[in-house]
Write a protein that holds these residues in place. Structure first.
Motif: not given
Length: 369
Positions: A138-142, A147-149, A182-184
């Motif tokens: 769940l933490m990885i999903a968050v 990251t996507i946002i 973005g790369l970071l």
């Protein structure tokens, strides 16, 4: 390398928060604050001392932010009706005063009173115990969603500048900054996901710090674009104009000082959690001027610029620590002095070449007031 990237991400997020508070006070309102570390100190000590008393960490951190905001209230009532330079004098004195008081007084550490010079250790840290597999996923999903946002927001920010063909230089600047950030973001995501799966408590702290930074940045962007934020900018440019329009300039300044102080207080909590033990000497005046470097480097009055300044500062710090001793034949003490001197030289060149900072707007520059 994964642990080091996580460490850098926590440090950058913490000081980006710290610098965002200063940017609100200086970049948007024009308040000179040379003692910003005072707010971080109060936030850090309030958070850890309350947690040792059994107060939940969330409420401890909120209390730290409130205490830091109250310090802004006290400083504001004492100085904001006077000339701007008085605020700078009072804040730098307050920062040192609080550090020296903490160093020389006994503190309520748990059930005992301990000299502040001995520091505070063995306090609770968020997400310090290894969670089960479901919670880790769940933490990885968050982290994935965050990251996507972030990547989508950067893309939209760059795309906005492209719509204005008359300002090609701004589009190029945004494009370069967007690609770097973005790369970071992707690098931090990879390190964070690996650290969360094979659970590292620092990875959990990193996720929490990034979430808080994203939330504070989001709300600050909303505030500074609202009528409230436009009044702050008007005060920065010429406070007589909003006065003539019936605005209570003193009250707006006080709000800015308190809100910036509260954000620095939250950063203090993360600073304490990352260190796992805090001492008065961790809160030297140098940290205030590190925040000033971040704000000026990225561009005052620009929240993305402030985060960029924090990223550049810690990238510079990490790279010079790693590679400078291999290039310059000096001992450790002289290497440290050389690093400070070199970043001072960079700032001098920047002030001549681009005084508004990397993303700042020259027409909104307040350094020349």
């Amino acid at each position: 390398m994964i642990e080091y990237l996580i460490f850098l991400a926590i440090s950058t997020a913490t000081f980006a928060l710290f610098a965002l508070g200063l940017n609100l006070q200086w970049g948007f309102t024009g308040l000179i604050n040379f003692g910003h570390i005072a707010f971080m100190t109060l936030g850090a000590y309030t958070t850890v001392l309350l947690s040792l008393k059994g107060v939940p960490l969330l409420f401890s951190a909120i209390a730290g932010a409130i205490v830091a905001a109250l310090l802004g209230l006290v400083i504001g009532f004492a100085t904001l009706r006077l000339r701007e330079d008085y605020l700078g004098i009072v804040t730098i004195g307050t920062g040192e005063l609080i550090r020296l008081v903490v160093n020389n007084q006994d503190l309520p550490v748990g059930d005992a009173w301990v000299s502040g010079a001995f520091g505070v250790q063995s306090y609770l840290i968020p997400l310090n115990t290894t969670p089960n597999l479901f919670f880790r996923l769940l933490m990885i999903a968050v982290l994935t969603l965050l990251t996507i946002i972030t990547l989508f927001s950067l893309w939209r920010w760059v795309k906005t500048a492209q719509k204005s063909p008359s300002n090609n230089q701004e589009f190029i600047s945004r494009l370069v900054v967007g690609v770097i950030l973005g790369l970071l973001s992707v690098a931090i995501y990879v390190a964070g996901a690996m650290g969360l799966y094979d659970y590292n408590p620092k990875a959990g702290l990193m996720l929490l710090a990034l979430l808080v930074l994203a939330f504070v940045f989001w709300r600050l962007e909303f505030l500074v674009k609202s009528p409230w934020g436009r009044v702050l900018k008007a005060i920065r440019e010429d406070e007589e104009v909003p006065k003539a329009l019936g605005k209570n300039v003193f009250w707006y300044k006080l709000q800015s000082l308190m809100l910036g102080g509260a954000i620095a207080g939250i950063a203090g909590g993360f600073f304490a959690w990352q260190l796992s033990a805090i001492y008065p000497d961790n809160f030297q005046p140098q940290l205030t001027f590190d925040a000033w470097i971040m704000v000026i480097l990225g561009g005052s009055g620009n929240n993305i610029g402030t985060i960029l300044g924090a990223v550049i500062y810690f990238a510079y710090d990490a790279l010079t620590r790693e590679f400078l001793p291999k290039i310059v034949p000096l001992d450790v003490e002289r290497i440290g002095a050389f690093r400070i001197m070199f970043i001072g030289l960079i700032l001098m060149v920047l002030m001549i070449w681009r005084p508004q900072g990397i993303l700042g707007k020259k027409e909104e520059l307040t350094l020349g007031k």
